[in-house]
Scaffold this active site. Structure first.
Site, PDB file in Angstrom:
ATOM      1  N   ASP A   8      -2.569   4.644   1.050  1.00  0.00           N
ATOM      2  CA  ASP A   8      -1.904   5.062  -0.187  1.00  0.00           C
ATOM      3  C   ASP A   8      -0.419   4.719  -0.154  1.00  0.00           C
ATOM      4  OD1 ASP A   8      -4.282   6.065  -1.158  1.00  0.00           O
ATOM      5  OD2 ASP A   8      -3.818   8.159  -0.695  1.00  0.00           O
ATOM      6  N   GLU A  67       1.336   5.084  -6.053  1.00  0.00           N
ATOM      7  CA  GLU A  67       0.061   4.640  -5.465  1.00  0.00           C
ATOM      8  C   GLU A  67      -0.846   4.056  -6.547  1.00  0.00           C
ATOM      9  OE1 GLU A  67      -1.700   8.005  -3.654  1.00  0.00           O
ATOM     10  OE2 GLU A  67       0.071   8.459  -2.430  1.00  0.00           O
ATOM     11  N   ASP A 116      -1.900   0.087  -6.454  1.00  0.00           N
ATOM     12  CA  ASP A 116      -3.295  -0.305  -6.280  1.00  0.00           C
ATOM     13  C   ASP A 116      -3.669  -1.411  -7.260  1.00  0.00           C
ATOM     14  OD1 ASP A 116      -6.128   0.130  -5.365  1.00  0.00           O
ATOM     15  OD2 ASP A 116      -6.357   0.742  -7.448  1.00  0.00           O
ATOM     16  N   GLU A 120       0.287   1.091  -0.909  1.00  0.00           N
ATOM     17  CA  GLU A 120       0.191   0.853  -2.354  1.00  0.00           C
ATOM     18  C   GLU A 120       1.452   1.341  -3.067  1.00  0.00           C
ATOM     19  OE1 GLU A 120      -4.688   1.246  -2.549  1.00  0.00           O
ATOM     20  OE2 GLU A 120      -3.415   2.907  -3.216  1.00  0.00           O
TER      21      GLU A 120
END
Length: 228
Positions: free
Chosen positions: A118, A45, A49, A121
């Site tokens: 999440d 994650e 991101d 990502e």
């Protein structure tokens, strides 16, 4: 390792076949399912991101040569926030293939914005590690699609925009009051009122307090604009 039939179908939906299938398995494994022998997707994650952010910044920069930093920043925020990521997750059926612990399944984890965002990502990071930045970028641009071109210039966080509206008029910040909660504990529905000291208010209902607050702020801003 071999992927399950549902994860093979998921590969088709995202348009990427993994050379290292273990990366995809890890990307769809929530922390509630982690163990000493099973890695979860939290580290992915973090990486995903950053990859998403770079892709969106690059796309916005290239897509409008006349846009100022002040115009690009809210567009960027609208495209990378958890709600946007969760919408993409729903489009590709990511919730259906997530590996969740019992507590998360019972509490409606497959529908939660934060969890879905999440996980998207994490999938981005998995593709990045599996095939490099170009592959991750291509997938992101494909999955976000028209969202990139349609993002509003003023796509700011609605609560922030309402607060700025109040501050510009030397008013106290808006208040958000829960007026009703319904539904079972694992899937509650909240009704929130966004209120100003003038007495102006707007109500909105959603499956999370954050969504309801944002919707109420957006509705109140629209009412204020229409009343000019």
């Amino acid at each position: 390792m071999k992927l399950s039939a549902e994860l093979k179908e998921f590969e088709t939906r995202i348009g990427h076949v993994f050379a290292n299938p273990a990366l995809l398995t890890r990307a769809v494994t929530h922390a509630s399912m982690s163990s000493p022998t099973r890695e979860d997707n939290q580290r992915l994650e973090f990486l995903g991101d950053r990859v998403l952010g770079l892709v969106m910044a690059e796309a916005l920069f290239a897509g409008d040569a006349s846009a100022t930093e002040g115009q690009m920043a809210p567009r960027f925020n609208a495209l990378v926030r958890k709600e946007a990521c969760a919408d993409v997750a729903r489009d590709i059926g990511l919730g259906e293939v997530l590996r969740l612990g019992r507590s998360e399944m019972v509490s409606g984890g497959r529908r939660k914005n934060a969890l879905l965002g999440d996980a998207v990502e994490a999938v981005i990071a998995a593709v990045y590690l599996d095939a490099g930045f170009a592959a991750a970028r291509d997938m992101i641009l494909r999955l976000w699609g028209a969202r990139i071109g349609q993002v509003e210039e003023d796509a700011r966080d609605a609560k922030t925009a309402l607060q700025e509206w109040a501050q510009a008029r030397k008013m106290a910040p808006p208040r958000y009051v829960e007026t009703q909660r319904s539904g079972p504990d694992h899937a509650p529905v909240f009704t929130i009122a966004a209120r100003l000291d003038t007495g102006a208010q707007a109500l909105a209902t959603a499956g999370s307090k954050r969504q309801a607050e944002q919707a109420a702020a957006k509705a109140l801003l629209a009412d204020l604009e229409n009343s000019k």
